[in-house]
Write an enzyme that holds these catalytic residues in place. Sequence first.
Site: not given
Length: 314
Positions: A31, A60, A101, A144, A158
């Site tokens: 977060d 990431l 991913g 959003y 995916y």
Amino acid sequence: MRILITGGAGFLGSHLTERLIREGHYVIIMDNLITGKTGNITHLDHSKFKFINYNVTDYLFVDGKVDFILHFASPASPIDYLQHPIHTLKVGSIGTHKTLGLALEKSAKYLLASTSEVYGDPLENPQQEKYWGNVNTIGPRGVYDEAKRFSEALTMAYHRTHGLDTRIIRIFNTYGPRMRLNDGRVVPAFIWQALRKEPLTVFGDGRQTRSFCYVDDLIEGIHRLMLTDYHEPVNLGNPTELTVMDFARAVLKEIGYELKIENHPLPVDDPKVRRPDITLAKKLLGWEPQIDLAEGLRRTIDWMRQEMNLTPPI
Ligand code: UDP
């Protein structure tokens, strides 16, 4: 399981983390605390989770195995995504791409937290999952709505291209303890005003409708969906629909005294109706909300009363 949850220090993320720890899992919370706060998770058993202060839109990397990824990071209240429009778009596009991913890399299962906002200002009521929606792409809420629509599309891509084991929930208005007192959403706004004996600020004529789900019910539905292998979107919310004016009256009833109701301008693109059709969730998960509005409001009011004594909002 070893589970990664983005947005795990937010309102829903922290409740879900609590549930997952109770189920015996280890949770990695990621977060950046734009709208979440560590105060939402400090009460949890520190041997059962770790917290990483990180922007999920950056590169990431997570050490070790990951069995499940839950992508919950995003500003989620209209004033939050108006204040952070670019972050909202990025976390719902780049953040979704990065987490998908990572799921592929780790052979992890994946759950996307999507939203009833994908239906925009709906022309059908109640909204079934097969309804495609009515969204103003360039309006203030578009950041959003479109980010979440993109997230859904990417998640399905995916799944179809890589066979990733994905799930998508469309979350309708949910409330309960740990909502930010000043996040601008109607539930904390009215309770905050009522506890301070201020007039309740109803936007527009108050005839627009919403359907409010207590957080514990939502978490139960999410947990059940995690255990299925259903890949298309599933609505989760409470199908009891009421006008915002009636919601103001319901808050006053639970508070136990009368207050003035003031009408303020209706925000741009504010949906006129919103109510989930939960036929699919009932059939697939054997799920439907158990906590009615009066009970949910009592619990939320009690919690807010305590919070307000401790930390008045800025
Ligand atoms: N609303 C209101 N007064 C407030 C805050 C919100 O009348 O102080 C209205 C808002 O215009 C909308 C509904 O309450 O019609 C729900 O707003 P919220 O921000 O909670 O979430 P939304 O469902 O619009 O995403």
